[in-house]
Design a protein around this motif. Sequence first.
Motif, PDB file in Angstrom:
ATOM      1  N   UNK B 384     -24.996 -32.440  -5.364  1.00  0.00           N
ATOM      2  CA  UNK B 384     -24.220 -32.285  -6.871  1.00  0.00           C
ATOM      3  C   UNK B 384     -23.026 -32.671  -6.918  1.00  0.00           C
ATOM      4  N   UNK B 385     -22.781 -32.073  -7.846  1.00  0.00           N
ATOM      5  CA  UNK B 385     -21.586 -32.197  -9.042  1.00  0.00           C
ATOM      6  C   UNK B 385     -20.704 -30.981  -8.569  1.00  0.00           C
ATOM      7  N   UNK B 386     -19.670 -30.124  -9.107  1.00  0.00           N
ATOM      8  CA  UNK B 386     -18.949 -28.955  -9.341  1.00  0.00           C
ATOM      9  C   UNK B 386     -17.714 -29.612 -10.157  1.00  0.00           C
ATOM     10  N   UNK B 387     -17.705 -29.319 -11.694  1.00  0.00           N
ATOM     11  CA  UNK B 387     -16.939 -29.245 -12.252  1.00  0.00           C
ATOM     12  C   UNK B 387     -14.900 -28.869 -11.809  1.00  0.00           C
ATOM     13  N   UNK B 388     -14.293 -29.583 -11.648  1.00  0.00           N
ATOM     14  CA  UNK B 388     -12.764 -28.691 -11.762  1.00  0.00           C
ATOM     15  C   UNK B 388     -11.599 -29.351 -11.890  1.00  0.00           C
ATOM     16  N   UNK B 389     -10.602 -29.122 -11.684  1.00  0.00           N
ATOM     17  CA  UNK B 389      -8.969 -29.894 -12.066  1.00  0.00           C
ATOM     18  C   UNK B 389      -8.289 -28.829 -11.443  1.00  0.00           C
ATOM     19  N   UNK B 390      -8.883 -28.400  -9.898  1.00  0.00           N
ATOM     20  CA  UNK B 390      -7.183 -28.257  -9.031  1.00  0.00           C
ATOM     21  C   UNK B 390      -8.645 -27.870  -7.768  1.00  0.00           C
ATOM     22  N   UNK B 391      -8.310 -28.133  -6.966  1.00  0.00           N
ATOM     23  CA  UNK B 391      -9.191 -28.105  -5.861  1.00  0.00           C
ATOM     24  C   UNK B 391      -8.059 -27.337  -4.881  1.00  0.00           C
ATOM     25  N   UNK B 392      -8.745 -26.062  -3.827  1.00  0.00           N
ATOM     26  CA  UNK B 392      -7.596 -26.209  -3.006  1.00  0.00           C
ATOM     27  C   UNK B 392      -8.118 -25.925  -1.630  1.00  0.00           C
ATOM     28  N   UNK B 393      -7.574 -27.281  -0.860  1.00  0.00           N
ATOM     29  CA  UNK B 393      -8.032 -27.062   0.782  1.00  0.00           C
ATOM     30  C   UNK B 393      -7.426 -26.364   1.477  1.00  0.00           C
ATOM     31  N   UNK B 394      -8.461 -25.140   2.262  1.00  0.00           N
ATOM     32  CA  UNK B 394      -8.195 -24.058   2.951  1.00  0.00           C
ATOM     33  C   UNK B 394      -9.203 -24.284   3.896  1.00  0.00           C
ATOM     34  N   UNK B 395      -8.942 -25.467   5.191  1.00  0.00           N
ATOM     35  CA  UNK B 395      -9.460 -25.205   5.836  1.00  0.00           C
ATOM     36  C   UNK B 395      -8.921 -25.458   6.744  1.00  0.00           C
ATOM     37  N   UNK B 396      -7.861 -24.524   6.916  1.00  0.00           N
ATOM     38  CA  UNK B 396      -7.061 -24.412   8.101  1.00  0.00           C
ATOM     39  C   UNK B 396      -6.072 -25.031   8.755  1.00  0.00           C
ATOM     40  N   UNK B 397      -5.281 -24.776   9.310  1.00  0.00           N
ATOM     41  CA  UNK B 397      -3.367 -25.948   9.824  1.00  0.00           C
ATOM     42  C   UNK B 397      -3.747 -26.305  11.355  1.00  0.00           C
TER      43      UNK B 397
END
Lengths: 278, 471
Positions: B384-397
């Motif tokens: 499914x699609x979630x609308x977004x104008x900003x995405x922040x990936x916080x999946x680790x370093x």
Amino acid sequence: MNLIREKRKLAPGVYEFWIENNHIVKYAQPGQFVVMRLHEKAERIPITIAGKKGDCFRAVVRAVGKSTYELCMVKEGDSIMDIAGPLGRPSEIDFYGNVMLVGGGVGIATLLPIAEALKAQNNRLYVVLGGRSKEYVIMLEEFSKLADQMIVTTDDGSFGIKGVVTDGMQMFFEREKIDIVWAVGPTIMMKFCSMKAKEHGVKIWVSLNPIMVDGTGMCGACRVTVDGKIKFACVDGPEFEGELVDWDELLKRLAQYRDEEERSLKLFMERVGDLSWL
Amino acid sequence: MAVKPFPKKTPMREQEAKERIKNFFEVPFGYSEEEAVLEAGRCLQCPAKPCVSGCPVGIDIPGFIRKIRERNFAEAAKILKLYNNLPAICGRVCPQETQCEEKCVVGRIPGSEPVAIGRLERFAADWEAEHSVQTQIEIAPAKHKKVAVVGSGPAGLTVAADLAKRGYEVHIFETLHKPGGVLVYGIPEFRLPKSIVEREVNYVKSLSVQIFLNMPVGRAIPVKDLLREYDAIFIGVGAGTPKFMGIEGTNLNGVYSANEFLTRVNLMKAYLFPEYDTPVRRGKKVIVVGGGNVAMDAARSALRLGAESVTVVYRRTEQEMPARREEYLHAVEEGIKFYWLTQPIRYVGNEKGEVVGAECISMRLGEPDESGRRRPIPIEDSRFILEADTVIEAIGTEANRFLLSQFDGLKLNKYGYIIADENTCATSMRKVFAGGDIVTGAATVIEAMGAGKRAAEWIDKFLSGEYDPWK
């Protein structure tokens, strides 16, 4: 540290600074850059190192947005709050034979230390410098001392050949067997230089200037797609092989904060008044 | 002492959710003197002190709490400082619920909560600063040996302070323009005010530790120079390089690593743009990918920047999320939405190269994987699609390749982290020690401080000739 010892206008809105900083002078190699922060509220901006002299290094800055306007207004005797560097991987200097060097705008300044290092390795240098008009072609004298052959192009024909740098490249490609190319300048220029080099089957290095924050591989703002992979220009670059760069993506990423940049510059101009003298 | 303690922690007053989502001020206000004394009274002062064993730096917890109960706040702060150079920071960001407080005897009483050790630590540290009581710390006579510390985050500050107290000359090298590492670029103002970090960094400086800023070790100062000029080196550079899932659309405008987003907001104060020059996208519909503290920090920051909706997308469930409970609950109170068992598989962009949405897939949990948590498995046909104008990936370093490549001969593990002795922090290179995230991978502030503490002890033993693992 970071005292501005000399400042000189090179072209309209383009300034040369000689800045005191022992670490940078001691360790900087061609192709590397620094990250500057002018004052407490300023951005961190990446600037390439365009030469060294005594205990100073040279930075050449063109006023395009609020931060660079502000930087260009700094006077001799003032200091820059923070300068971190040298950063990035140095250029791969070696003996290649016939090297073509293509510079546009303030990229010409970045190119100079690379040219000097390549000359010191006994390469023959074929130099193409370009600008909007005569007054924008900087460092002509320095390059004419180094170049074996040189072509200057201007958009309006006010100096050298009327045309763009890729026209100059074409002329050299027709005359000589070129072994490798370096191109430094506006992103769109480097894109076309890369296409031109590819057309002639010659490897080309470009120096990318994407939006950056820390400059040490920590934030990922400067990511570019090179050969289908995500690279960080600050630590994997700033130099990459031009034919592998996803230029259209980079150009879009550079426009990321256009609205904010315009707003910031407008507010700044309202505060400081007319800047046409710059 | 037969009085049964109140079953619940003394509540800490905090900013109302509807107010705090409009500002970056700290959420909890901290205890008043009366509240602190009341809470300190809940401590049983049990002789077994299990809480101390749960603390990576081994603070005399019953000791400082007793001083609070006696209203001797200055003495409480002094006890803390004997063990912990950064108590106001720890009191705010330590995961107390899985450390000291987890072991608290009061918390074992059915229906009872543990003593609020973290809040009391914060109280004592803040009280000391507010009353300008400068705890006098004894500094050993000069040993005439120099130690270089690479990185000024929690591990580096701790090792530096402890070695300075032991009489060593300590120089910290920091790449950024402000000391503190993740404390200044990563943790938001509303959770850890930067003035608090500055205060505790100043304390470390007051022990004669010198901090050199804007100094990328390996570039502005070569590693061989460090090895020549210093008697020992501690590497505490953290695990600063952001990971990306690497899915289609990662380089669209508006797709951030949490590191970039938080650095813009925290270090560069982008929330005050245009007063401060660094911009950040103020998204209306924001997606944050991940379930850790960093994801909560990013989500809550995005909300404060004016987002209409912030949705956290996490591939496991609430039970598995690594974020501290308190941070998660704060996020829920503030109106952040959560999509559990969901994973983005592609970002959708428009012709300008801006992100407009994330295509996601639902997951189910399978057998446990190496982390001990049940492995998420994609469910076919659940996109499914979630609308977004900003995405922040916080999946680790992950480990920063640039610095480590300059340390020739330093042994790294398969993930690129430094191999160091767990106890002594000694690496494969003579006189080089390392600790914190660059050894363990991303962990907590207090764990990094614990490593700094141990490293200081063993660097001292090494420099005084009692110990040499490289012989």
